[in-house]
Design an enzyme around this catalytic site. Sequence first.
Site, PDB file in Angstrom:
ATOM      1  N   GLU A 222      -5.083  -0.932  -8.537  1.00  9.70           N
ATOM      2  CA  GLU A 222      -4.104   0.032  -8.682  1.00  9.70           C
ATOM      3  C   GLU A 222      -2.793  -0.374  -9.418  1.00  9.70           C
ATOM      4  OE1 GLU A 222      -3.250   2.550  -5.312  1.00  9.70           O
ATOM      5  OE2 GLU A 222      -3.328   4.502  -6.540  1.00  9.70           O
TER       6      GLU A 222
ATOM      7  N   SER B 295       0.851  -1.351  -0.166  1.00 11.93           N
ATOM      8  CA  SER B 295       0.026   0.081   0.098  1.00 11.93           C
ATOM      9  C   SER B 295       0.785   1.213  -0.055  1.00 11.93           C
ATOM     10  CB  SER B 295      -0.716   0.159   1.380  1.00 11.93           C
ATOM     11  OG  SER B 295      -1.489  -1.242   1.558  1.00 11.93           O
TER      12      SER B 295
ATOM     13  N   ASN C  39      -4.050   6.318  -1.782  1.00 13.36           N
ATOM     14  CA  ASN C  39      -3.827   6.635  -0.282  1.00 13.36           C
ATOM     15  C   ASN C  39      -3.226   8.069  -0.204  1.00 13.36           C
ATOM     16  OD1 ASN C  39      -4.486   4.363   1.254  1.00 13.36           O
ATOM     17  ND2 ASN C  39      -2.499   3.243   0.575  1.00 13.36           N
TER      18      ASN C  39
ATOM     19  N   HIS D 105      -2.094  -3.245  -6.809  1.00 10.40           N
ATOM     20  CA  HIS D 105      -2.606  -2.895  -5.455  1.00 10.40           C
ATOM     21  C   HIS D 105      -3.879  -3.198  -5.421  1.00 10.40           C
ATOM     22  CE1 HIS D 105      -3.292   0.580  -2.241  1.00 10.40           C
ATOM     23  NE2 HIS D 105      -3.395  -0.600  -1.580  1.00 10.40           N
TER      24      HIS D 105
HETATM   25  N1  NAD Z   1      -5.425  -4.673   4.578  1.00 13.03           N
HETATM   26  C1  NAD Z   1      -5.642  -3.916   3.563  1.00 13.03           C
HETATM   27  O1  NAD Z   1      -6.691  -3.467   3.802  1.00 13.03           O
HETATM   28  C2  NAD Z   1      -4.828  -3.859   2.503  1.00 13.03           C
HETATM   29  C3  NAD Z   1      -5.257  -3.178   1.352  1.00 13.03           C
HETATM   30  C4  NAD Z   1      -4.520  -3.115   0.293  1.00 13.03           C
HETATM   31  C5  NAD Z   1      -2.992  -3.652   0.439  1.00 13.03           C
HETATM   32  N2  NAD Z   1      -2.757  -4.219   1.597  1.00 13.03           N
HETATM   33  C6  NAD Z   1      -1.085  -4.442   1.612  1.00 13.03           C
HETATM   34  O2  NAD Z   1      -1.238  -5.826   1.443  1.00 13.03           O
HETATM   35  C7  NAD Z   1      -0.086  -6.445   2.166  1.00 13.03           C
HETATM   36  C8  NAD Z   1      -0.689  -7.583   3.223  1.00 13.03           C
HETATM   37  O3  NAD Z   1      -1.508  -7.089   4.046  1.00 13.03           O
HETATM   38  P1  NAD Z   1      -2.504  -7.835   4.862  1.00 13.03           P
HETATM   39  O4  NAD Z   1      -3.439  -6.762   5.386  1.00 13.03           O
HETATM   40  O5  NAD Z   1      -3.149  -9.062   4.336  1.00 13.03           O
HETATM   41  O6  NAD Z   1      -1.446  -8.178   6.080  1.00 13.03           O
HETATM   42  P2  NAD Z   1      -1.911  -9.634   6.827  1.00 13.03           P
HETATM   43  O7  NAD Z   1      -1.156  -9.301   8.384  1.00 13.03           O
HETATM   44  O8  NAD Z   1      -3.416  -9.915   7.153  1.00 13.03           O
HETATM   45  O9  NAD Z   1      -0.986 -10.725   6.287  1.00 13.03           O
HETATM   46  C9  NAD Z   1       0.347 -10.583   6.100  1.00 13.03           C
HETATM   47  C10 NAD Z   1       0.730 -12.155   6.013  1.00 13.03           C
HETATM   48  O10 NAD Z   1       2.022 -11.886   5.543  1.00 13.03           O
HETATM   49  C11 NAD Z   1       2.867 -13.128   6.368  1.00 13.03           C
HETATM   50  N3  NAD Z   1       4.088 -13.055   6.270  1.00 13.03           N
HETATM   51  C12 NAD Z   1       4.962 -12.319   7.026  1.00 13.03           C
HETATM   52  N4  NAD Z   1       6.436 -12.426   6.567  1.00 13.03           N
HETATM   53  C13 NAD Z   1       6.274 -13.520   5.556  1.00 13.03           C
HETATM   54  C14 NAD Z   1       7.268 -14.222   4.549  1.00 13.03           C
HETATM   55  N5  NAD Z   1       8.504 -13.887   4.908  1.00 13.03           N
HETATM   56  N6  NAD Z   1       6.965 -14.957   3.768  1.00 13.03           N
HETATM   57  C15 NAD Z   1       5.580 -15.342   3.547  1.00 13.03           C
HETATM   58  N7  NAD Z   1       4.685 -14.694   4.296  1.00 13.03           N
HETATM   59  C16 NAD Z   1       4.866 -13.778   5.291  1.00 13.03           C
HETATM   60  C17 NAD Z   1       2.231 -13.315   7.696  1.00 13.03           C
HETATM   61  O11 NAD Z   1       2.301 -14.374   8.371  1.00 13.03           O
HETATM   62  C18 NAD Z   1       0.841 -12.641   7.526  1.00 13.03           C
HETATM   63  O12 NAD Z   1      -0.082 -13.939   7.222  1.00 13.03           O
HETATM   64  C19 NAD Z   1       0.689  -5.315   2.577  1.00 13.03           C
HETATM   65  O13 NAD Z   1       1.870  -4.871   1.936  1.00 13.03           O
HETATM   66  C20 NAD Z   1      -0.431  -4.412   2.875  1.00 13.03           C
HETATM   67  O14 NAD Z   1       0.158  -2.857   2.902  1.00 13.03           O
HETATM   68  C21 NAD Z   1      -3.595  -4.218   2.488  1.00 13.03           C
END
Ligand code: NAD
Length: 280
Positions: A150, A117, A188, A138
């Site tokens: 995105e 993000s 964002n 994204h």
């Molecule tokens: N949550 C949202 O609304 C949202 C929206 C758009 C983008 N994002 C982006 O998406 C990405 C993930 O966010 P999320 O909300 O799903 O987070 P989350 O915390 O729900 O999930 C992240 C996962 O990554 C895993 N992880 C950590 N280190 C790792 C590794 N070395 N190898 C494999 N897996 C690993 C963790 O165990 C966890 O299950 C981030 O970059 C975030 O910025 C999030």
Amino acid sequence: MTQVAVIGAGTMGNGIAQVFAMHGHSVRMIDVSAAALEKGRETIKGSLARLVKKGSVTQDAAEQALALVAIATTLDQARTADLVVEAASENPALKFQIFEQLDQLVGPEVILASNTSSISITEIAARTRRPALVIGMHFMNPVPVMQLVEIIRGQATSDDTTRRVMGLATSLGKTPVEVNDYPGFVSNRVLMPMINEAVFCVMEGVAAPEAIDTVMKLGMAHPMGPLMLADLIGLDTCLAILEVLHRGLGDDKYRPCPLLRRMVAAGQLGRKTGRGFYQY
Ligand SMILES: NC(=O)c1ccc[n+]([C@@H]2O[C@H](COP(=O)([O-])OP(=O)(O)OC[C@H]3O[C@@H](n4cnc5c(N)ncnc54)[C@H](O)[C@@H]3O)[C@@H](O)[C@H]2O)c1
């Protein structure tokens, strides 16, 4: 059919895996946490069951999609992928390391996409020997529901990579929008200052949170007010993104509101902790 490796099985990763599988791609969802993988798979199952109940997919199609999602706990399981979409935790050092490893692992023609993000696609790409093949994809939360992807072009992302990823997003039933790699991209960059301004309104006593949200819902036709949305996103996440905007663009108009900082310090992070601008 493409073999897609999705790195991370959390909120976004399992949604991304589901959408690829629903469009016939074979997916390997990889997470360091076995518990996250299990939970991710259950989430996909639940989401598909809801779609069957609504009549938007058949039972057969749901079963086929689920069967296309394999899980793994080590990154080397991405080795045979034709495409990688990374959705691991939002931590620059972690993402740099994952991309360095992926670059060594997968074929030299494979596109590496990140769902970040707020982390620079250009910086992520610079950790690899294939910056022309690194791009931001994204997706929005919840992935199976939200229409937008995105598509973020880093400094070195090629036209060909961009065209292919835009086409891929379209083939997943999404609407891709191409943007360039600047802090906060477009989503964002525009959303967070609005949320921040709403928090300033609370701090300065301009109006109560419910009133601010009602103005934006009924007056601007937003489906959800900015403070309720901030609670949903997580106030810690909002603060982190504002810091990225403030640092990256060097303009004080992005300074995070002191009330936002105070709520985060107090552990009032929104929905996930049961309390933010609202009680849950
Ligand atoms: N949550 C949202 O609304 C949202 C929206 C758009 C983008 N994002 C982006 O998406 C990405 C993930 O966010 P999320 O909300 O799903 O987070 P989350 O915390 O729900 O999930 C992240 C996962 O990554 C895993 N992880 C950590 N280190 C790792 C590794 N070395 N190898 C494999 N897996 C690993 C963790 O165990 C966890 O299950 C981030 O970059 C975030 O910025 C999030």
